[in-house]
Design a protein around this motif. Structure first.
Motif, PDB file in Angstrom:
ATOM      1  N   UNK A   1      -7.253  -5.477  -4.016  1.00 13.82           N
ATOM      2  CA  UNK A   1      -6.017  -5.410  -4.822  1.00 13.82           C
ATOM      3  C   UNK A   1      -5.798  -3.966  -5.245  1.00 13.82           C
ATOM      4  N   UNK A   2      -4.712  -3.361  -4.758  1.00 12.08           N
ATOM      5  CA  UNK A   2      -4.404  -1.971  -5.093  1.00 12.08           C
ATOM      6  C   UNK A   2      -3.056  -1.903  -5.802  1.00 12.08           C
ATOM      7  N   UNK A   3      -3.044  -1.242  -6.955  1.00 10.40           N
ATOM      8  CA  UNK A   3      -1.813  -1.022  -7.726  1.00 10.40           C
ATOM      9  C   UNK A   3      -1.583   0.487  -7.822  1.00 10.40           C
ATOM     10  N   UNK A   4      -0.394   0.930  -7.401  1.00 12.19           N
ATOM     11  CA  UNK A   4      -0.093   2.360  -7.389  1.00 12.19           C
ATOM     12  C   UNK A   4       1.223   2.620  -8.123  1.00 12.19           C
ATOM     13  N   UNK A   5       1.171   3.516  -9.099  1.00 14.61           N
ATOM     14  CA  UNK A   5       2.366   3.989  -9.791  1.00 14.61           C
ATOM     15  C   UNK A   5       2.632   5.435  -9.373  1.00 14.61           C
ATOM     16  N   UNK A   6       3.884   5.742  -9.026  1.00 14.60           N
ATOM     17  CA  UNK A   6       4.305   7.109  -8.735  1.00 14.60           C
ATOM     18  C   UNK A   6       5.383   7.508  -9.745  1.00 14.60           C
TER      19      UNK A   6
ATOM     20  N   UNK B   1      -2.193  -6.058   3.219  1.00 13.25           N
ATOM     21  CA  UNK B   1      -1.469  -5.908   1.961  1.00 13.25           C
ATOM     22  C   UNK B   1      -0.368  -6.914   1.741  1.00 13.25           C
ATOM     23  N   UNK B   2      -0.278  -7.947   2.604  1.00 12.83           N
ATOM     24  CA  UNK B   2       0.842  -8.881   2.537  1.00 12.83           C
ATOM     25  C   UNK B   2       0.644 -10.011   1.544  1.00 12.83           C
ATOM     26  N   UNK B   3      -0.568 -10.160   1.011  1.00 18.04           N
ATOM     27  CA  UNK B   3      -0.783 -11.194   0.005  1.00 18.04           C
ATOM     28  C   UNK B   3      -0.246 -10.702  -1.342  1.00 18.04           C
ATOM     29  N   UNK B   4      -0.378 -11.535  -2.364  1.00 13.08           N
ATOM     30  CA  UNK B   4       0.136 -11.170  -3.687  1.00 13.08           C
ATOM     31  C   UNK B   4      -0.695 -11.867  -4.756  1.00 13.08           C
ATOM     32  N   UNK B   5      -0.539 -11.394  -5.980  1.00 13.79           N
ATOM     33  CA  UNK B   5      -1.136 -12.136  -7.074  1.00 13.79           C
ATOM     34  C   UNK B   5      -0.370 -13.452  -7.234  1.00 13.79           C
TER      35      UNK B   5
ATOM     36  N   UNK C   1       3.928   0.040  -6.558  1.00 12.16           N
ATOM     37  CA  UNK C   1       3.598  -0.600  -5.293  1.00 12.16           C
ATOM     38  C   UNK C   1       2.296  -1.375  -5.464  1.00 12.16           C
ATOM     39  N   UNK C   2       2.302  -2.627  -5.038  1.00  8.77           N
ATOM     40  CA  UNK C   2       1.121  -3.480  -5.144  1.00  8.77           C
ATOM     41  C   UNK C   2       0.795  -4.043  -3.765  1.00  8.77           C
ATOM     42  N   UNK C   3      -0.459  -3.913  -3.369  1.00  2.71           N
ATOM     43  CA  UNK C   3      -0.918  -4.490  -2.110  1.00  2.71           C
ATOM     44  C   UNK C   3      -2.129  -5.361  -2.361  1.00  2.71           C
ATOM     45  N   UNK C   4      -2.114  -6.577  -1.817  1.00  8.10           N
ATOM     46  CA  UNK C   4      -3.212  -7.529  -2.016  1.00  8.10           C
ATOM     47  C   UNK C   4      -3.621  -8.109  -0.668  1.00  8.10           C
ATOM     48  N   UNK C   5      -4.917  -8.187  -0.455  1.00  5.83           N
ATOM     49  CA  UNK C   5      -5.461  -8.881   0.719  1.00  5.83           C
ATOM     50  C   UNK C   5      -6.477  -9.909   0.245  1.00  5.83           C
ATOM     51  N   UNK C   6      -6.315 -11.141   0.702  1.00  2.00           N
ATOM     52  CA  UNK C   6      -7.286 -12.201   0.448  1.00  2.00           C
ATOM     53  C   UNK C   6      -7.872 -12.593   1.815  1.00  2.00           C
TER      54      UNK C   6
ATOM     55  N   UNK D   1      -5.031   2.256  -8.960  1.00  2.00           N
ATOM     56  CA  UNK D   1      -6.073   1.350  -9.467  1.00  2.00           C
ATOM     57  C   UNK D   1      -6.441   0.400  -8.339  1.00  2.00           C
ATOM     58  N   UNK D   2      -7.704   0.441  -7.942  1.00  2.00           N
ATOM     59  CA  UNK D   2      -8.158  -0.356  -6.809  1.00  2.00           C
ATOM     60  C   UNK D   2      -9.295  -1.279  -7.242  1.00  2.00           C
ATOM     61  N   UNK D   3      -9.209  -2.518  -6.800  1.00  2.00           N
ATOM     62  CA  UNK D   3     -10.253  -3.502  -7.086  1.00  2.00           C
ATOM     63  C   UNK D   3     -10.580  -4.236  -5.795  1.00  2.00           C
ATOM     64  N   UNK D   4     -11.869  -4.426  -5.560  1.00  2.00           N
ATOM     65  CA  UNK D   4     -12.279  -5.317  -4.476  1.00  2.00           C
ATOM     66  C   UNK D   4     -13.411  -6.184  -4.997  1.00  2.00           C
TER      67      UNK D   4
END
Length: 302
Positions: free
Chosen positions: A17-22, A232-236, A293-298, A85-88
């Motif tokens: 799960x990666x969350x990026x603010x620009x 990155x196509x999944x989501x919370x 931008x939020x990218x999630x992989x399950x 912010x990256x979480x795995x």
């Protein structure tokens, strides 16, 4: 006893799960409260977990919040125009399968049984039965709940009716609502996203005196037939949970029309979305524009 449903039984996943603010100007100070860790539960084991924040925080502290979630306070004092912010994590999930037909006590009897049971925490009952900021019990919400959870209705049938009715009668539309949309507006539009549908299901139960909570996390998804799954196509995701006498919490997903099974990974729970927001806070900056931008992989490992 093992289940014939392949969505139950032990499932192992890796979640990224990666969350990026620009920002269009330097952020001089960023102060945030984040739910970054995956919550261990009786049915979910966290095997491994990694959290990375860039720029490196001047201070990051973990604590357990009021609801038992693993929460962080993050303080960044390095000027930056990008926050990453990256979480795995690797988790094993093994949720029990519930038989709703066996819950044949009435809705009214279930409410009474919860309040009379000495093994049920009255504080927990009160917290998750009272209205909250995003789960209000306006007259139109109570009227909607009354069509599904009348006092004499068998509890299992009522639970089934709540998530199936929301799935059937409400359109999934990510443009129909936002984080400020109220439940009366969701009912009027008959449209929303998983957050709205979870809040509406919770409101139905609370309206009749049954404790219900908001659960955030992830769900395993599948690409269209013959298509690869895109990175990155999944989501919370979000769903609802109701407290049932002598059974415990039963989770349901009104967005997808079924009870929650081992495809679901729980991050946190609370009264509504505001208690479990993945990342919220304040920044000190002259920036006029930001991009999220939020990218999630399950990823299924077994």
């Amino acid at each position: 006893m093992s289940s014939s449903n392949p969505h139950y039984g032990p499932h192992r996943y890796e979640v990224r799960h990666r969350t990026t603010y620009r920002y269009d100007a330097d952020v001089n100070v960023s102060l945030a409260r984040a739910v970054l860790r995956t919550r261990p539960t009786p049915y979910q084991q966290v095997i491994d977990e990694l959290i990375e924040v860039d720029p490196e925080p001047a201070l990051i502290e973990q604590h357990v919040d009021f609801f038992g979630n693993l929460s962080h306070y993050v303080e960044i004092r390095t000027p930056h125009q990008l926050l990453d912010v990256y979480k795995s994590c690797v988790v094993e999930v093994d949720l029990p399968e519930h038989d709703l037909e066996a819950l044949n006590l009435s809705v009214a009897d279930a409410v009474e049984a919860l309040h009379a049971d000495p093994d049920v925490d009255p504080t927990e009952v009160g917290i998750f039965t009272l209205p909250s900021d995003l789960v209000t019990l306006a007259p139109v919400v109570q009227e909607f709940a009354a069509t599904l959870l009348w006092p004499s209705r068998p509890l299992g049938e009522a639970i089934d009716a709540v998530f199936r009715t929301i799935y059937r009668d409400f359109r999934y539309d990510k443009h129909a609502t936002n984080v400020r949309t109220t439940l009366p507006e969701v009912i009027a539009k008959q449209a929303g996203v998983c957050q709205d549908f979870a809040h509406l299901a919770i409101a139905c139960f609370r309206a009749v005196g049954l404790p219900a909570r908001y659960v955030s996390g992830y769900i395993e998804t599948y690409p269209p037939p013959g298509k690869p799954k895109l990175a990155g196509s999944d989501a919370t995701h979000a769903w609802a949970s109701v407290l049932v006498p002598r059974v415990g919490w039963i989770d349901m997903d009104p967005t997808n029309d079924h009870l929650v099974d081992s495809r679901y990974i729980t991050s946190a729970w609370g009264r509504d979305f505001r208690d479990v927001s993945p990342l919220k806070g304040v920044i000190f900056s002259e920036s006029k524009h930001s991009e999220l931008k939020v990218g999630v992989d399950v990823i299924r490992l077994d």
